[in-house]
Design an enzyme around this catalytic site. Structure first.
Site, PDB file in Angstrom:
ATOM      1  N   CYS A   1     -18.240   1.219  55.915  1.00  0.00           N
ATOM      2  CA  CYS A   1     -18.867   0.809  57.094  1.00  0.00           C
ATOM      3  C   CYS A   1     -17.897   0.595  58.229  1.00  0.00           C
ATOM      4  O   CYS A   1     -18.171   0.718  59.340  1.00  0.00           O
ATOM      5  CB  CYS A   1     -19.821  -0.415  56.719  1.00  0.00           C
ATOM      6  SG  CYS A   1     -19.142  -1.817  55.767  1.00  0.00           S
TER       7      CYS A   1
ATOM      8  N   CYS B   1     -22.656   2.313  55.193  1.00  0.00           N
ATOM      9  CA  CYS B   1     -21.677   2.003  54.161  1.00  0.00           C
ATOM     10  C   CYS B   1     -21.210   3.467  53.399  1.00  0.00           C
ATOM     11  O   CYS B   1     -20.374   3.419  52.517  1.00  0.00           O
ATOM     12  CB  CYS B   1     -22.139   1.025  52.898  1.00  0.00           C
ATOM     13  SG  CYS B   1     -22.471  -0.658  53.676  1.00  0.00           S
TER      14      CYS B   1
ATOM     15  N   LYS C   1     -25.338  -7.582  45.444  1.00  0.00           N
ATOM     16  CA  LYS C   1     -25.122  -7.685  46.564  1.00  0.00           C
ATOM     17  C   LYS C   1     -26.528  -7.665  47.233  1.00  0.00           C
ATOM     18  O   LYS C   1     -27.126  -6.786  47.332  1.00  0.00           O
ATOM     19  CB  LYS C   1     -24.155  -6.476  47.523  1.00  0.00           C
ATOM     20  CG  LYS C   1     -24.087  -6.786  48.946  1.00  0.00           C
ATOM     21  CD  LYS C   1     -22.932  -5.731  49.269  1.00  0.00           C
ATOM     22  CE  LYS C   1     -22.929  -5.792  50.739  1.00  0.00           C
ATOM     23  NZ  LYS C   1     -21.780  -4.940  51.006  1.00  0.00           N
TER      24      LYS C   1
ATOM     25  N   ARG D   1     -29.502  -1.769  56.155  1.00  0.00           N
ATOM     26  CA  ARG D   1     -28.916  -1.676  54.614  1.00  0.00           C
ATOM     27  C   ARG D   1     -29.886  -2.065  53.700  1.00  0.00           C
ATOM     28  O   ARG D   1     -29.520  -2.042  52.430  1.00  0.00           O
ATOM     29  CB  ARG D   1     -27.613  -2.697  54.544  1.00  0.00           C
ATOM     30  CG  ARG D   1     -26.588  -1.949  55.592  1.00  0.00           C
ATOM     31  CD  ARG D   1     -24.900  -2.685  55.298  1.00  0.00           C
ATOM     32  NE  ARG D   1     -24.223  -2.012  56.395  1.00  0.00           N
ATOM     33  CZ  ARG D   1     -23.251  -2.656  56.966  1.00  0.00           C
ATOM     34  NH1 ARG D   1     -22.962  -3.678  56.648  1.00  0.00           N
ATOM     35  NH2 ARG D   1     -22.726  -2.161  57.780  1.00  0.00           N
TER      36      ARG D   1
ATOM     37  N   GLU E   1     -28.680  -4.822  37.567  1.00  0.00           N
ATOM     38  CA  GLU E   1     -27.807  -4.128  38.441  1.00  0.00           C
ATOM     39  C   GLU E   1     -26.325  -4.671  37.845  1.00  0.00           C
ATOM     40  O   GLU E   1     -25.323  -3.803  37.832  1.00  0.00           O
ATOM     41  CB  GLU E   1     -27.985  -4.572  39.844  1.00  0.00           C
ATOM     42  CG  GLU E   1     -27.358  -3.549  40.683  1.00  0.00           C
ATOM     43  CD  GLU E   1     -27.882  -2.366  41.003  1.00  0.00           C
ATOM     44  OE1 GLU E   1     -27.255  -1.165  41.168  1.00  0.00           O
ATOM     45  OE2 GLU E   1     -29.089  -2.141  40.909  1.00  0.00           O
TER      46      GLU E   1
ATOM     47  N   LYS F   1     -22.919 -11.920  45.569  1.00  0.00           N
ATOM     48  CA  LYS F   1     -22.909 -12.412  47.039  1.00  0.00           C
ATOM     49  C   LYS F   1     -24.062 -12.350  47.618  1.00  0.00           C
ATOM     50  O   LYS F   1     -24.855 -11.198  47.435  1.00  0.00           O
ATOM     51  CB  LYS F   1     -21.784 -11.124  47.219  1.00  0.00           C
ATOM     52  CG  LYS F   1     -21.855 -10.780  48.815  1.00  0.00           C
ATOM     53  CD  LYS F   1     -20.756  -9.412  48.912  1.00  0.00           C
ATOM     54  CE  LYS F   1     -21.130  -9.214  50.349  1.00  0.00           C
ATOM     55  NZ  LYS F   1     -20.230  -8.063  50.735  1.00  0.00           N
TER      56      LYS F   1
ATOM     57  N   TYR G   1     -13.909 -18.090  52.713  1.00  0.00           N
ATOM     58  CA  TYR G   1     -13.286 -17.991  54.085  1.00  0.00           C
ATOM     59  C   TYR G   1     -12.608 -19.512  54.390  1.00  0.00           C
ATOM     60  O   TYR G   1     -11.705 -19.580  55.331  1.00  0.00           O
ATOM     61  CB  TYR G   1     -14.185 -17.688  55.416  1.00  0.00           C
ATOM     62  CG  TYR G   1     -14.544 -16.263  55.322  1.00  0.00           C
ATOM     63  CD1 TYR G   1     -13.796 -15.228  55.582  1.00  0.00           C
ATOM     64  CD2 TYR G   1     -15.841 -15.954  54.609  1.00  0.00           C
ATOM     65  CE1 TYR G   1     -14.007 -13.902  55.417  1.00  0.00           C
ATOM     66  CE2 TYR G   1     -16.031 -14.639  54.351  1.00  0.00           C
ATOM     67  CZ  TYR G   1     -15.386 -13.679  55.018  1.00  0.00           C
ATOM     68  OH  TYR G   1     -15.758 -12.432  54.986  1.00  0.00           O
TER      69      TYR G   1
HETATM   70  C1  PBG Z   1     -19.106  -4.191  53.704  1.00  0.00           C
HETATM   71  C2  PBG Z   1     -18.961  -5.436  53.227  1.00  0.00           C
HETATM   72  C3  PBG Z   1     -19.696  -6.501  53.934  1.00  0.00           C
HETATM   73  C4  PBG Z   1     -19.337  -7.767  53.366  1.00  0.00           C
HETATM   74  C5  PBG Z   1     -18.194  -7.550  52.471  1.00  0.00           C
HETATM   75  N1  PBG Z   1     -18.127  -6.145  52.484  1.00  0.00           N
HETATM   76  C6  PBG Z   1     -20.893  -6.344  54.823  1.00  0.00           C
HETATM   77  C7  PBG Z   1     -22.037  -5.669  54.792  1.00  0.00           C
HETATM   78  O1  PBG Z   1     -22.645  -5.359  53.627  1.00  0.00           O
HETATM   79  O2  PBG Z   1     -22.768  -5.982  55.770  1.00  0.00           O
HETATM   80  C8  PBG Z   1     -19.940  -9.195  54.043  1.00  0.00           C
HETATM   81  C9  PBG Z   1     -18.830 -10.290  53.946  1.00  0.00           C
HETATM   82  C10 PBG Z   1     -19.018 -11.308  54.531  1.00  0.00           C
HETATM   83  O3  PBG Z   1     -20.239 -11.336  55.305  1.00  0.00           O
HETATM   84  O4  PBG Z   1     -18.234 -12.092  54.619  1.00  0.00           O
HETATM   85  N2  PBG Z   1     -19.858  -3.406  52.733  1.00  0.00           N
HETATM   86 ZN    ZN Z   2     -20.064  -1.498  53.642  1.00  0.00          ZN
END
Ligand code: PBG
Ligand code: ZN
Length: 335
Positions: A132, A140, A205, A227, A243, A258, A323
């Site tokens: 992405c 992505c 995710k 997405r 998954e 995540k 972070y």
């Molecule tokens: C890319 C990716 C994303 C994040 C990590 N890898 C963004 C998304 O999926 O939109 C998000 C990480 C974050 O918000 O700290 N695929």
């Molecule tokens: Zn991505």
């Protein structure tokens, strides 16, 4: 209930604990969950074509840095005991084939080489494998007829993972959410003598609203659509667990969930369902929410960070990407 009356716990009779004295030292002794800097992973955004670190507008305190600052940046964290870094690249050039994602001299590849040349095995590098940041449309994967083409995307993701392995990364973390991405990358790595490079599956995710600051920071907001077709609905934990099990079968070495805080139940269930290490990614929105309230003076930043991050560990995360890593490391070092 009487203080000395027997009580049952899991079918075993227990003598009820009397109320203990709680001096700070006794509290330390009885503390059940302990955060350590060794649990933490620090995300790093490296951007091509800038000369100075630039603060990310939606994530005060977090910077996009030029490649020349990376050693200094890693050293600062290393001095605080942080040894694991997750590298994101922001390239100059984007196109519909995401070609700068797998260039030998791409921003991630060069950054990995620089870190490895300076720190060797003292630190662990994880690289995000996604398209992405590198696609002109911000999705992505490779888009055909306005939808992500799974098989075409896998081919490109394999090339990206291989280029990161060649640069010396320890783990690749495919986050594109294409079907079969772990299996496909595992095979590509094995066939190219990178059997020892690990894979962290972004297995669960969730299609979350907490990625906004990241997308702003990494210039990866999709130009059209969203997405949702390749990320998991946040209402479904069984589907997410399914998954996860598929990624385990496909050969993931570490399982990732995540975001973290709104999904502690999923972290807990995953920890109970696999023997692999479980990693939780506390994402950009989780950071920004705390930071914004702290800047307003509405909450005590340090206390909230420690409470939130400890809860992620308590739920069962073995590894935490955050972070807040630098701040937590400073707090733990002063403890
Ligand atoms: C890319 C990716 C994303 C994040 C990590 N890898 C963004 C998304 O999926 O939109 C998000 C990480 C974050 O918000 O700290 N695929
Ligand atoms: Zn991505």
């Amino acid at each position: 209930m009487n203080q000395n009356e027997d009580n049952e716990f899991n079918g075993f009779p227990q003598v009820r604990l009397r109320r203990l004295r709680r001096t700070p030292a006794i509290r330390d002794l009885l503390q059940e969950t302990r955060l350590s800097v060794k649990d933490l992973v620090c995300p790093v955004f490296v951007q091509e074509g800038i000369n100075e670190p630039k603060e990310i507008e939606l994530m005060p305190g977090i910077f996009r840095i030029p490649q020349k600052s990376i050693v200094k940046n890693v050293q600062e964290l290393y001095d605080l005991g942080v040894k694991t870094f997750l590298i994101f690249g922001i390239p100059k050039l984007k196109n519909d084939r995401a070609t700068s994602a797998y260039r030998k001299d791409g921003i991630v590849q060069e950054s990995v080489k620089t870190i490895k040349n300076n720190f060797g095995e003292k630190i662990v590098i994880i690289t995000d494998v996604c398209l992405c940041q590198y696609t002109s449309h911000g999705h992505c994967g490779i888009i055909k007829n306005n939808v992500a083409d799974n098989d075409e995307s896998l081919k490109v993701l394999d090339r990206v993972a291989l280029s990161h392995a060649e640069a010396g990364t320890d783990f690749v973390a495919p986050s594109a959410m294409m079907d079969g991405q772990v299996k496909s990358i595992r095979k590509a790595l094995d066939h190219n003598s990178f059997k020892n490079v690990g894979i962290i599956g972004y297995s669960a995710k969730l299609s979350s609203n907490l990625y906004t600051p990241f997308r702003d920071a990494s210039h990866s907001t999709p130009e059209f659509g969203d997405r949702k077709s390749y990320q998991m609905p946040f209402q479904n934990t069984n589907e997410a667990l399914h998954e996860i099990m598929m990624d385990v079968k496909e050969g993931a070495d570490i399982i990732m969930i995540k975001p973290a805080l709104p999904y502690l139940d999923l972290i807990y269930k995953t920890r109970q369902s696999t023997l692999l290490p479980v990693c939780a990614y506390s994402v950009s929105g989780e950071y920004s929410i705390v930071k914004a309230a702290a800047l307003e003076g509405w909450v005590n930043e340090e206390e909230v960070i420690m409470e939130f991050t400890t809860s992620i560990k308590r739920a069962g995360a073995d590894i935490i990407i955050s972070y807040h890593t630098k701040k937590i490391a400073e707090i733990l070092n002063n403890d």
